[in-house]
Design an enzyme around this catalytic site. Structure first.
Site, PDB file in Angstrom:
ATOM      1  N   LYS A  74       0.887  -1.208   0.251  1.00 36.98           N
ATOM      2  CA  LYS A  74       0.038  -0.017  -0.068  1.00 36.98           C
ATOM      3  C   LYS A  74       0.961   1.190   0.012  1.00 36.98           C
ATOM      4  O   LYS A  74       2.012   1.390   0.671  1.00 36.98           O
ATOM      5  CB  LYS A  74      -0.952   0.007   1.190  1.00 36.98           C
ATOM      6  N   SER A 152      -9.663   2.194   2.874  1.00 41.64           N
ATOM      7  CA  SER A 152      -8.916   3.080   1.874  1.00 41.64           C
ATOM      8  C   SER A 152      -7.988   2.093   1.139  1.00 41.64           C
ATOM      9  O   SER A 152      -7.284   2.524   0.182  1.00 41.64           O
ATOM     10  CB  SER A 152      -8.276   4.183   2.746  1.00 41.64           C
ATOM     11  N   SER A 176     -10.256  -0.099   6.970  1.00 43.06           N
ATOM     12  CA  SER A 176      -9.613  -0.011   5.718  1.00 43.06           C
ATOM     13  C   SER A 176      -9.027  -1.086   4.895  1.00 43.06           C
ATOM     14  O   SER A 176      -8.441  -1.103   4.072  1.00 43.06           O
ATOM     15  CB  SER A 176      -8.773   1.262   5.704  1.00 43.06           C
TER      16      SER A 176
END
Length: 494
Positions: A74, A152, A176
């Site tokens: 990420k 997210s 998330s």
């Protein structure tokens, strides 16, 4: 289509049936040909060089189970010499001078980093529509509609679901990891707060943020967590506890396991298809010898308002460092220092980030601190106490991960509150600092994935993964791939 797991890839590498370079190049090719917008940046040369190093390590016998396996990261984790944007224009050209501890830990196990995945800007969002680099498409999207992958960590979720990577890192501040895992038919784990170092992970809300794995199976999540977790003196909130093998309990029987069902998680607002799938999952656990009982989390309705005071307050403090002075974007055409601050932050931050900064600054302002932030922290304690009381009656808490399956892109962007409600079941866990996982629980009548949410007591990740793994031994939801991916993906890593 056969899902490619870390365990399978590890066996391939161990047998010499494939090399890390071959696997890495295969995944890089898939990334290049994908239209999901799951990645922000990819450094082909760096990834291949890491793979070559991993192959040499395996040849000398100096390797771990995950040595040579490519994983997506990420874009909230700093990696030295690599663009790290956090999905924001303000960091578009930022190249990190150091590497996050979680990534260092993984590299020490010989894991290859494939690239940096797309995400909601500064991890603020539930749909991955808030990224400066564009929205991510859910691989489970249908011909008639484009679905969001959740957020997210939507880029990580889409990448794994589409088999652009066999696993990925994510972060979870209010859901998330778990919400996108539910939307994309993955296993996503949020460890106990402090289990994984936050050093080098760009901060959103420091008392809530936690890194974790996104994989196809619970076994893979355990392997990933083995590589990610560990004490870090550079993080003051890191837990100094003995290193644990999270695969050690995977094969334990669930006979006599006490499962708690919070009545608050099965009320109004829950999609009927998802409710049915969770009920079916409960029956599977009962077949395995588990004992199911109702428990109460009476203050869970306070989680959402509490979170949306605490998280923005911490965000407004953390994001004050992005001012155009030290790093990142600096606006042009300013007249003085204050004008530079205003123009830089106005141009550099997206609407959702600005919204949360303003909410947080207001909650922390003189005269409002006690009325908002202090009160929210007291509510947080009540929510934590609820979990403690519930765990006196059960070993694990079970429920839906999300109130609905993945929704259509653009359908909720004009209604922030509707968007925030996606995390209604996941947020209480972050406020209490507990470990939790979302695992595939089946599909709605329209063919969309649903997530089963498991919550365990503090530091009981091994037990959590054991429960998830045993469920995956009697179901095969986690082995299902999106139809479009199953029809088009080819390559050596099968």
């Amino acid at each position: 289509m056969t899902i490619t797991t870390l365990a399978k890839l590890s066996a391939l590498l161990e047998k010499g049936s494939a090399s890390s370079v071959e696997l890495t190049q295969d995944y890089l090719s898939k990334i290049e040909n994908s239209d999901l917008n799951a990645f922000i940046s990819v450094d082909v040369d760096a990834s291949v060089e890491q793979a070559r190093k991993a192959d040499r390590s395996r040849q000398t016998g100096n390797h771990s189970k995950l040595t040579g396996i490519p994983v997506a990261q990420k874009d909230i984790f700093c990696i030295e010499g690599t663009q790290t944007t956090c999905g924001s224009k303000i960091l578009e050209n930022f190249v990190s001078p150091y590497t996050a501890t979680v990534i260092d830990n993984m590299h020490s196990h010989g894991i290859v980093s494939l690239g940096k995945t797309n995400m909601d800007e500064f991890a603020m969002g539930s749909s991955n529509e808030n990224s400066y680099f564009g929205s991510v498409k859910n691989p489970w999207s249908q011909e008639t509609q484009t679905l969001v992958p959740g957020g997210s960590s939507g880029g990580s979720a889409a990448a794994v679901a589409a088999q652009l990577a066999p696993a990925a890192t994510g972060t979870d501040t209010g859901g998330s990891i778990r919400q996108p895992a539910a939307f994309c038919n993955l296993t996503g784990v949020k460890p106990s707060y402090g289990r994984c170092s936050r050093y080098g992970m760009i901060a959103f809300a420091s008392s809530l943020d936690q890194a974790g794995p996104m994989t196809h199976t619970a076994e893979d999540a355990a392997l990933m967590l083995n590589a990610m977790a560990g004490f870090d003196a550079k993080d003051s909130t890191s837990l100094d506890v003995p290193r644990e093998d999270f695969t050690s309990l995977l094969d334990n029987s669930l006979e006599g396991l006490k499962i708690g069902l919070p009545k608050e998680f099965f009320g109004e607002g829950l999609d009927s298809d998802i409710a049915t799938l969770i009920e079916n999952a409960v029956k599977e656990f009962e077949k395995m010898g588990a004992i199911v009982k109702e428990v109460a989390l009476p203050n869970s309705h306070l989680a959402l308002p509490s979170y949306y005071v605490i998280a923005p307050a911490e965000a407004s403090s953390n994001l004050s460092r992005f001012d155009g002075v030290r790093y990142g974007l600096r606006a042009e055409g300013y007249t003085d220092l204050n004008d530079m601050y205003e123009k830089t932050r106005s141009e550099g931050f997206g609407d959702e980030v600005k919204r949360r900064i303003m909410i947080g600054a207001y909650a922390l302002s003189s005269g409002y601190y006690d009325a908002y932030y202090s009160k929210a922290q007291k509510l947080r304690r009540l929510i934590s106490n609820d979990f403690s009381s519930a765990f006196e009656q059960c070993d694990v808490i079970l429920g839906p991960t999300t109130p609905s399956p993945a929704f259509e892109a653009g359908s909720r962007t004009s209604d922030p509150v509707s968007m925030y409600l996606n995390d209604i079941y996941t947020i209480p866990v972050n406020l209490a600092g507990l470990p939790a996982a979302s695992i595939p629980a089946g599909f709605t009548q329209s063919g969309l994935p649903a997530g089963l949410h498991l919550i365990a007591p503090y530091l009981q990740e091994s037990k959590l993964l054991n429960i998830a793994h045993q469920y995956q031994q009697v179901t095969d939801w986690h082995l299902e791939a999106p139809k479009s991916i199953a029809e088009t993906i080819t390559g050596g890593a099968k």
